[in-house]
Design a protein around this motif. Structure first.
Motif, PDB file in Angstrom:
ATOM      1  N   GLU A  65      -8.479  -6.720  13.840  1.00 59.90           N
ATOM      2  CA  GLU A  65      -7.264  -6.952  14.619  1.00 59.90           C
ATOM      3  C   GLU A  65      -6.255  -7.847  13.890  1.00 59.90           C
ATOM      4  OE1 GLU A  65     -10.363  -7.674  15.897  1.00 59.90           O
ATOM      5  OE2 GLU A  65     -10.590  -5.804  16.994  1.00 59.90           O
ATOM      6  N   GLY A  66      -6.710  -8.603  12.909  1.00 53.35           N
ATOM      7  CA  GLY A  66      -5.838  -9.503  12.183  1.00 53.35           C
ATOM      8  C   GLY A  66      -5.293  -8.944  10.883  1.00 53.35           C
ATOM      9  N   MET A  67      -5.623  -7.675  10.603  1.00 60.44           N
ATOM     10  CA  MET A  67      -5.144  -7.049   9.375  1.00 60.44           C
ATOM     11  C   MET A  67      -3.767  -6.427   9.590  1.00 60.44           C
ATOM     12  SD  MET A  67      -7.458  -7.557   7.112  1.00 60.44           S
ATOM     13  CE  MET A  67      -7.826  -9.126   7.861  1.00 60.44           C
ATOM     14  N   SER A  68      -3.033  -6.290   8.505  1.00 56.64           N
ATOM     15  CA  SER A  68      -1.677  -5.741   8.560  1.00 56.64           C
ATOM     16  C   SER A  68      -1.681  -4.292   9.014  1.00 56.64           C
ATOM     17  CB  SER A  68      -1.029  -5.791   7.172  1.00 56.64           C
ATOM     18  OG  SER A  68      -0.945  -7.100   6.706  1.00 56.64           O
ATOM     19  N   ASP A  69      -0.597  -3.911   9.670  1.00 55.22           N
ATOM     20  CA  ASP A  69      -0.386  -2.509   9.996  1.00 55.22           C
ATOM     21  C   ASP A  69       0.160  -1.814   8.754  1.00 55.22           C
ATOM     22  OD1 ASP A  69      -1.193  -2.503  12.674  1.00 55.22           O
ATOM     23  OD2 ASP A  69       0.749  -3.262  13.335  1.00 55.22           O
ATOM     24  N   GLU A  70      -0.106  -0.524   8.646  1.00 51.90           N
ATOM     25  CA  GLU A  70       0.363   0.250   7.507  1.00 51.90           C
ATOM     26  C   GLU A  70       0.988   1.545   7.995  1.00 51.90           C
ATOM     27  OE1 GLU A  70      -3.117   0.932   5.144  1.00 51.90           O
ATOM     28  OE2 GLU A  70      -3.224  -1.143   4.495  1.00 51.90           O
ATOM     29  N   GLU A  71       1.930   2.049   7.205  1.00 54.13           N
ATOM     30  CA  GLU A  71       2.554   3.333   7.481  1.00 54.13           C
ATOM     31  C   GLU A  71       2.643   4.105   6.180  1.00 54.13           C
ATOM     32  OE1 GLU A  71       6.452   2.645   9.060  1.00 54.13           O
ATOM     33  OE2 GLU A  71       5.711   1.866  10.964  1.00 54.13           O
ATOM     34  N   ASP A  72       2.423   5.413   6.248  1.00 51.46           N
ATOM     35  CA  ASP A  72       2.638   6.256   5.074  1.00 51.46           C
ATOM     36  C   ASP A  72       4.131   6.409   4.856  1.00 51.46           C
ATOM     37  OD1 ASP A  72      -0.069   6.606   4.672  1.00 51.46           O
ATOM     38  OD2 ASP A  72      -0.163   8.462   5.819  1.00 51.46           O
ATOM     39  N   SER A  73       4.521   6.439   3.601  1.00 50.87           N
ATOM     40  CA  SER A  73       5.928   6.565   3.265  1.00 50.87           C
ATOM     41  C   SER A  73       6.029   7.200   1.875  1.00 50.87           C
ATOM     42  CB  SER A  73       6.594   5.186   3.281  1.00 50.87           C
ATOM     43  OG  SER A  73       7.986   5.310   3.144  1.00 50.87           O
ATOM     44  N   ALA A  74       7.241   7.310   1.394  1.00 50.96           N
ATOM     45  CA  ALA A  74       7.480   7.849   0.052  1.00 50.96           C
ATOM     46  C   ALA A  74       8.473   6.949  -0.657  1.00 50.96           C
ATOM     47  CB  ALA A  74       8.005   9.272   0.129  1.00 50.96           C
ATOM     48  N   GLN A  75       8.311   6.883  -1.974  1.00 51.62           N
ATOM     49  CA  GLN A  75       9.199   6.079  -2.796  1.00 51.62           C
ATOM     50  C   GLN A  75       9.786   7.011  -3.857  1.00 51.62           C
ATOM     51  OE1 GLN A  75       7.134   2.954  -4.977  1.00 51.62           O
ATOM     52  NE2 GLN A  75       8.557   1.490  -4.084  1.00 51.62           N
ATOM     53  N   THR A  76      11.090   6.935  -4.071  1.00 57.83           N
ATOM     54  CA  THR A  76      11.765   7.796  -5.030  1.00 57.83           C
ATOM     55  C   THR A  76      12.201   6.985  -6.234  1.00 57.83           C
ATOM     56  OG1 THR A  76      12.575   9.132  -3.189  1.00 57.83           O
ATOM     57  CG2 THR A  76      13.644   9.445  -5.314  1.00 57.83           C
ATOM     58  N   ALA A  77      11.975   7.539  -7.420  1.00 56.81           N
ATOM     59  CA  ALA A  77      12.403   6.880  -8.657  1.00 56.81           C
ATOM     60  C   ALA A  77      13.051   7.921  -9.557  1.00 56.81           C
ATOM     61  CB  ALA A  77      11.213   6.243  -9.356  1.00 56.81           C
ATOM     62  N   ASN A  78      14.057   7.497 -10.312  1.00 58.49           N
ATOM     63  CA  ASN A  78      14.685   8.373 -11.307  1.00 58.49           C
ATOM     64  C   ASN A  78      14.114   8.043 -12.671  1.00 58.49           C
ATOM     65  OD1 ASN A  78      16.504   9.943  -9.773  1.00 58.49           O
ATOM     66  ND2 ASN A  78      17.828   8.150  -9.532  1.00 58.49           N
ATOM     67  N   ILE A  79      13.444   8.996 -13.274  1.00 53.46           N
ATOM     68  CA  ILE A  79      12.861   8.817 -14.595  1.00 53.46           C
ATOM     69  C   ILE A  79      13.404   9.904 -15.509  1.00 53.46           C
ATOM     70  CG2 ILE A  79      10.723   8.751 -15.934  1.00 53.46           C
ATOM     71  CD1 ILE A  79       9.320   7.777 -13.382  1.00 53.46           C
ATOM     72  N   GLU A  80      14.182   9.464 -16.501  1.00 50.98           N
ATOM     73  CA  GLU A  80      14.798  10.373 -17.472  1.00 50.98           C
ATOM     74  C   GLU A  80      15.528  11.523 -16.783  1.00 50.98           C
ATOM     75  OE1 GLU A  80      11.918  11.572 -20.394  1.00 50.98           O
ATOM     76  OE2 GLU A  80      11.364   9.501 -20.832  1.00 50.98           O
ATOM     77  N   GLY A  81      16.289  11.183 -15.760  1.00 49.38           N
ATOM     78  CA  GLY A  81      17.104  12.166 -15.068  1.00 49.38           C
ATOM     79  C   GLY A  81      16.362  13.006 -14.044  1.00 49.38           C
ATOM     80  N   HIS A  82      15.088  12.795 -13.883  1.00 51.26           N
ATOM     81  CA  HIS A  82      14.293  13.530 -12.897  1.00 51.26           C
ATOM     82  C   HIS A  82      13.950  12.614 -11.740  1.00 51.26           C
ATOM     83  CE1 HIS A  82      13.749  15.908 -16.520  1.00 51.26           C
ATOM     84  NE2 HIS A  82      13.396  16.928 -15.742  1.00 51.26           N
ATOM     85  N   GLN A  83      14.072  13.154 -10.552  1.00 51.59           N
ATOM     86  CA  GLN A  83      13.716  12.383  -9.367  1.00 51.59           C
ATOM     87  C   GLN A  83      12.229  12.587  -9.075  1.00 51.59           C
ATOM     88  OE1 GLN A  83      15.836  13.296  -5.735  1.00 51.59           O
ATOM     89  NE2 GLN A  83      16.695  11.234  -5.746  1.00 51.59           N
ATOM     90  N   ILE A  84      11.487  11.485  -9.079  1.00 50.62           N
ATOM     91  CA  ILE A  84      10.046  11.525  -8.831  1.00 50.62           C
ATOM     92  C   ILE A  84       9.776  10.870  -7.476  1.00 50.62           C
ATOM     93  CG2 ILE A  84       7.775  10.816  -9.689  1.00 50.62           C
ATOM     94  CD1 ILE A  84       9.254  12.629 -11.643  1.00 50.62           C
TER      95      ILE A  84
END
Length: 159
Positions: A30-49
Motif C-alpha cells: 500500500e505504500g508503494m508508488s502508483d505506476e502507469e504505462d506510457s510512451a516516450q518519443t525521441a528523435n534519433i538521427e531524424g527518426h522518431q523512436i
C-alpha cells in the motif's frame, strides 16, 4: 544485496540494504508508488523512436526521501550483475514523474510519522480526526537520505 554486501565486507552497504528492507516491510504494498504505462518519443538521427515506459507517480503523503531510495533500488539491477542476470526481455524503463495519481489511495496505517511528507501532515492537521485515522506509530524511525548509486563503471573499476 545484504548477503553480497556482507560477503564483500561492506558494512555501510549492508546497513543501507537492511534499511531498505526495513522501509519496504513498513510501507508494504500500500505504500508503494502508483505506476502507469506510457510512451516516450525521441528523435534519433531524424527518426522518431517511441519507447514504452512505466511512469512512476508520486504519492503526496509519502516522505520525499523515498523517491531517491526506490530509484536506487530500481537501478541496482543494472549495476549488480552478480545477482541479476540480463536474460529475457529487458525491463521496461521506469521514469519518475511529478504527477500524482488520479485516485490517491490512503496511506497504510501504523507508519512512523517520519514516513510522511510534512506538508501532507500539516494539511491533515486542519482535520484532527484524519490524523487520528492514520494511527501513526509512536516508534521513532529516522530516515536516511540516499543521494545516488555509483555508476557501474565506478563500481567495476574500484576493486
Amino acid at each position: 544485496m545484504i548477503k553480497v554486501m556482507r560477503q564483500s565486507g561492506d558494512k555501510d552497504g549492508e546497513e543501507m540494504w537492511k534499511y531498505v528492507l526495513h522501509c519496504l516491510g513498513k510501507l508494504q504494498h500500500e505504500g508503494m508508488s502508483d505506476e502507469e504505462d506510457s510512451a516516450q518519443t525521441a528523435n534519433i538521427e531524424g527518426h522518431q523512436i517511441v519507447t514504452q515506459i512505466r511512469k512512476v507517480l508520486q504519492l503526496p503523503w509519502r516522505h520525499p526521501s523515498f523517491r531517491n531510495l526506490f530509484k536506487m533500488v530500481d537501478e541496482t539491477r543494472e549495476v549488480e550483475a552478480t545477482i541479476f542476470s540480463h536474460r529475457g526481455r529487458p525491463p521496461m524503463s521506469r521514469v519518475r514523474v511529478d504527477e500524482k495519481p488520479s485516485q490517491i489511495r490512503s496511506p497504510p496505517k501504523h507508519l512512523p510519522q517520519s514516513f510522511f511528507n510534512q506538508q501532507y501532515l500539516q494539511d491533515l492537521s486542519k482535520y484532527p480526526w484524519q490524523l487520528d485515522e492514520l494511527k501513526m506509530s509512536s516508534t521513532d524511525f529516522p530516515l536516511r537520505e540516499i543521494n545516488f548509486l555509483p555508476d557501474f563503471e565506478e563500481t567495476e573499476g574500484s576493486g
